[in-house]
Design an enzyme around this catalytic site. Sequence first.
Site, mmCIF file in Angstrom:
data_model
loop_
_atom_site.group_PDB
_atom_site.id
_atom_site.type_symbol
_atom_site.label_atom_id
_atom_site.label_comp_id
_atom_site.label_asym_id
_atom_site.label_seq_id
_atom_site.Cartn_x
_atom_site.Cartn_y
_atom_site.Cartn_z
ATOM 1 N N LYS A 1 1.514 -0.889 6.730
ATOM 2 C CA LYS A 1 2.191 -2.100 6.260
ATOM 3 C C LYS A 1 3.098 -2.667 7.347
ATOM 4 O O LYS A 1 3.058 -3.868 7.644
ATOM 5 C CB LYS A 1 3.051 -1.791 5.011
ATOM 6 C CG LYS A 1 2.277 -1.229 3.845
ATOM 7 C CD LYS A 1 3.179 -0.986 2.654
ATOM 8 C CE LYS A 1 4.295 0.016 2.885
ATOM 9 N NZ LYS A 1 3.816 1.390 3.175
ATOM 10 N N GLY B 1 0.850 -1.183 0.000
ATOM 11 C CA GLY B 1 0.000 0.000 0.000
ATOM 12 C C GLY B 1 0.884 1.230 0.000
ATOM 13 O O GLY B 1 2.091 1.133 -0.213
ATOM 14 N N SER B 2 0.273 2.392 0.260
ATOM 15 C CA SER B 2 1.023 3.647 0.269
ATOM 16 C C SER B 2 1.802 3.796 1.575
ATOM 17 O O SER B 2 1.678 2.967 2.478
ATOM 18 C CB SER B 2 0.045 4.817 0.145
ATOM 19 O OG SER B 2 -0.765 4.866 1.309
ATOM 20 N N MET B 3 2.558 4.865 1.667
ATOM 21 C CA MET B 3 3.184 5.187 2.955
ATOM 22 C C MET B 3 2.093 5.505 3.976
ATOM 23 O O MET B 3 1.022 5.999 3.618
ATOM 24 C CB MET B 3 4.126 6.390 2.803
ATOM 25 C CG MET B 3 5.533 5.999 2.375
ATOM 26 S SD MET B 3 6.656 7.412 2.321
ATOM 27 C CE MET B 3 7.009 7.636 4.071
ATOM 28 N N PHE B 4 2.358 5.194 5.227
ATOM 29 C CA PHE B 4 1.454 5.433 6.369
ATOM 30 C C PHE B 4 0.204 4.558 6.334
ATOM 31 O O PHE B 4 -0.750 4.811 7.063
ATOM 32 C CB PHE B 4 0.992 6.915 6.434
ATOM 33 C CG PHE B 4 2.119 7.894 6.470
ATOM 34 C CD1 PHE B 4 2.842 8.107 7.634
ATOM 35 C CD2 PHE B 4 2.478 8.601 5.329
ATOM 36 C CE1 PHE B 4 3.894 9.008 7.659
ATOM 37 C CE2 PHE B 4 3.525 9.507 5.349
ATOM 38 C CZ PHE B 4 4.234 9.714 6.512
ATOM 39 N N CYS C 1 -8.545 15.054 2.656
ATOM 40 C CA CYS C 1 -10.013 14.951 2.731
ATOM 41 C C CYS C 1 -10.522 13.873 3.694
ATOM 42 O O CYS C 1 -11.720 13.797 3.940
ATOM 43 C CB CYS C 1 -10.583 14.693 1.336
ATOM 44 S SG CYS C 1 -10.318 12.999 0.771
ATOM 45 N N ASP D 1 10.769 -6.134 5.229
ATOM 46 C CA ASP D 1 10.055 -4.852 5.117
ATOM 47 C C ASP D 1 10.730 -3.975 4.063
ATOM 48 O O ASP D 1 11.886 -4.197 3.715
ATOM 49 C CB ASP D 1 10.042 -4.135 6.480
ATOM 50 C CG ASP D 1 8.929 -3.091 6.577
ATOM 51 O OD1 ASP D 1 8.084 -3.021 5.665
ATOM 52 O OD2 ASP D 1 8.906 -2.346 7.586
ATOM 53 N N GLU D 2 10.013 -3.003 3.532
ATOM 54 C CA GLU D 2 10.530 -2.058 2.532
ATOM 55 C C GLU D 2 11.095 -2.797 1.311
ATOM 56 O O GLU D 2 12.192 -2.506 0.825
ATOM 57 C CB GLU D 2 11.600 -1.147 3.161
ATOM 58 C CG GLU D 2 11.133 -0.388 4.390
ATOM 59 C CD GLU D 2 10.101 0.705 4.104
ATOM 60 O OE1 GLU D 2 9.805 0.976 2.929
ATOM 61 O OE2 GLU D 2 9.576 1.257 5.079
ATOM 62 N N GLN E 1 10.484 -2.595 -1.709
ATOM 63 C CA GLN E 1 10.733 -1.797 -2.920
ATOM 64 C C GLN E 1 12.171 -1.318 -3.016
ATOM 65 O O GLN E 1 12.605 -0.892 -4.071
ATOM 66 C CB GLN E 1 9.758 -0.611 -2.987
ATOM 67 C CG GLN E 1 10.058 0.544 -2.048
ATOM 68 C CD GLN E 1 9.621 0.295 -0.613
ATOM 69 O OE1 GLN E 1 8.968 -0.702 -0.319
ATOM 70 N NE2 GLN E 1 9.976 1.197 0.286
#
Length: 205
Positions: free
Chosen positions: A25, A19-22, A152, A92-93, A95
Site C-alpha cells: 500500500k 489491503g493487508s500489511m506488507f 504457502c 497513509d495508515e 485506519q
Amino acid sequence: MYRSSSVVGDTGWIEVICGSMFSGKTEELIRRLVRARIAKQQVQAFKPSLDDRFAKDHVVSHNGQRIPSTEVGKAEDILRLVQDRTKVVAIDEAQFLGMGLVDVVEKLANQGRRVIVAGLDQDYRGIPFEPVPQLMAISESVTKTMAVCVVCGQPANRTQRLVEAEARVLVGTSDAYEARCRACWTPDPHQVSPGERTSAGAGVG
Ligand code: ADP
Ligand code: MG
Ligand code: ZN
C-alpha cells in the site's frame, strides 16, 4: 480558504489503496506521489502520529522507499495543515485516523484536490477496519493490494497477528504481524502454532 484558481482546471477525486500489511500500500502511494511530482503538481503527505515505526517525518515502505510527510494527531488537522496550492493530498495508515477522516477527505476532494488514501481494509480478526470501508464507498477508485502468504506463497489478503493481545491497534512491524492467505490465517493468535510464532512482543510499540 482554498482558492479553486490554484487547481489546474479539474474536479477533485478520491483514490483508496487498501489491503493487508506488507501488501504494498505504502509503496503504491509513494509511486503515485512520485509521478505527481514529475507532473509538477504540489504534493503533501500526512500520516497519523500513532504510526512512528520507521520515521516521524516520512512515509516509509517496508522495502525502504520514503517520501516526506507531516504527522497528524487527528484527521481534522489535515484541513488546517493543507496548503492552498496543494493539488495532491496523500494520507497513509488511514485506519488510525477514525471516522472523522471521511468528512475530511470529502472536503479535500470537493475543493478540487486529488486525495489518495492508503490503509488496512481489515483488522487482525478480518473485520472491516473503519474508516477504510466507508472511504472505499465514496471514492472514485479503489485498488486492493495483496501480499504474499508467508506460509504457502499464495496471494495474501489477511494480516496474521503473532502475539497475544486483545487491543485492535498494536503498532508493530514484522515481529508482531505477517501476511497470510485466507486458508493459512487464523483470527486467534493463540492458535498460531508455536513453531510459527516469532519472539512474542519484540518490536511492538
Ligand atoms: P504496506 O504499506 O501494505 O504494509 P509496504 O509498501 O510498506 O506495504 O511494503 C511492501 C514491501 O514489503 C514489498 O515490496 C516487499 O519488499 C516487502 N514484503 C515483506 N514481506 C512481504 C510479504 N509477505 N508479501 C509481500 N511483500 C512483502
Ligand atoms: Mg504501509
Ligand atoms: Zn497461505
